[in-house]
Motif scaffolding. Structure first.
Motif, PDB file in Angstrom:
ATOM      1  N   PRO A  51       0.807  -0.966  -0.030  1.00  0.00           N
ATOM      2  CA  PRO A  51      -0.230  -0.082  -0.063  1.00  0.00           C
ATOM      3  C   PRO A  51       0.905   1.296   0.091  1.00  0.00           C
ATOM      4  N   ARG A  52       0.316   2.336  -0.660  1.00  0.00           N
ATOM      5  CA  ARG A  52       0.979   3.567  -0.294  1.00  0.00           C
ATOM      6  C   ARG A  52       1.039   4.042   1.179  1.00  0.00           C
ATOM      7  N   PRO A  53       2.177   4.692   1.384  1.00  0.00           N
ATOM      8  CA  PRO A  53       2.326   5.024   2.933  1.00  0.00           C
ATOM      9  C   PRO A  53       1.223   5.983   3.360  1.00  0.00           C
ATOM     10  N   ARG A  54       0.964   5.951   4.823  1.00  0.00           N
ATOM     11  CA  ARG A  54      -0.171   6.652   5.486  1.00  0.00           C
ATOM     12  C   ARG A  54       0.532   8.221   5.523  1.00  0.00           C
ATOM     13  N   PRO A  55      -0.126   9.057   6.048  1.00  0.00           N
ATOM     14  CA  PRO A  55       0.042  10.539   6.471  1.00  0.00           C
ATOM     15  C   PRO A  55       1.102  10.186   7.469  1.00  0.00           C
ATOM     16  N   HIS A  68       3.427   8.273   8.078  1.00  0.00           N
ATOM     17  CA  HIS A  68       4.748   8.115   7.357  1.00  0.00           C
ATOM     18  C   HIS A  68       5.309   9.120   6.404  1.00  0.00           C
ATOM     19  N   SER A 125       7.119   0.669   8.039  1.00  0.00           N
ATOM     20  CA  SER A 125       5.621   0.594   8.177  1.00  0.00           C
ATOM     21  C   SER A 125       5.067  -0.526   8.682  1.00  0.00           C
ATOM     22  N   GLU A 138       8.920   2.882  14.013  1.00  0.00           N
ATOM     23  CA  GLU A 138       7.678   3.572  14.493  1.00  0.00           C
ATOM     24  C   GLU A 138       7.823   4.049  15.919  1.00  0.00           C
TER      25      GLU A 138
END
Length: 175
Positions: free
Chosen positions: A37-41, A43, A110, A138
């Motif tokens: 998946p594309r990175p989240r905000p 990230h 991630s 993280e």
């Protein structure tokens, strides 16, 4: 780069022919498309903060790039990775970006990339001769890996990276 599955391991030319995919993040690992998946905000904020801080401290002749294809192994079956950030020499060929142009590669982990970032990419980047590789977890801990003749040597930083290697810099890890 969406499209039908390929029944064979891809060459670098076949990889480039697929084009860019905006919906997912795609890398090429030994000829196999790896989709995530594309990175989240959150990230993206970490990546932007690192890029901004690094840009202000780079020696002349270096540049920071975000999410660009880096050819790790051009031989079929090819490997192309997309680090979250790289620092490379400005004098390098514009395209394709090859591992020998990269001074520092950074991956912001991630939830699904822990093993890939720590084991697979670490091994690939070392074999490709990328001299410096940072893994940001993280919890805001940076594992800075410096390439030696025996592989990467790790140093961990929490809260702030203060180092003179590969150049003098101070990077805040506060989120």
């Amino acid at each position: 780069m969406s499209g039908p599955a390929h029944a064979h391991l891809l060459s670098l030319d076949e990889w480039w022919a697929l084009g860019e995919d905006q919906e997912v993040r795609v890398e090429l690992q030994e000829g196999v498309r790896i989709v995530s998946p594309r990175p989240r905000p959150a990230h993206a904020r970490v990546v932007l903060s690192l890029a901004t801080q690094l840009s202000g401290q780079l020696p002349a002749g270096l540049e920071v790039l975000i999410e660009v294809d880096v050819v790790i192994d051009p031989h079929t079956p090819a490997t192309v990775r997309v680090p979250d950030l790289i620092v490379r020499r400005r004098s390098a060929v514009e395209f394709p970006i090859t591992a020998d142009q990269v001074v520092l590669a950074i991956e912001v982990m991630s939830p699904g990339s822990r093993r890939t970032d720590r084991v697979t990419k670490s091994s690939e980047y070392a074999e490709a001769g990328i001299p410096h590789y940072w893994i940001v977890d993280e919890d805001g801990v940076v594992t800075a890996l410096d390439l030696t003749s025996g592989g990467y040597l790790a140093t961990s930083f929490t809260g702030e990276v203060v180092t003179s290697n590969p150049w003098p810099m101070r990077i805040s890890l506060k989120r």
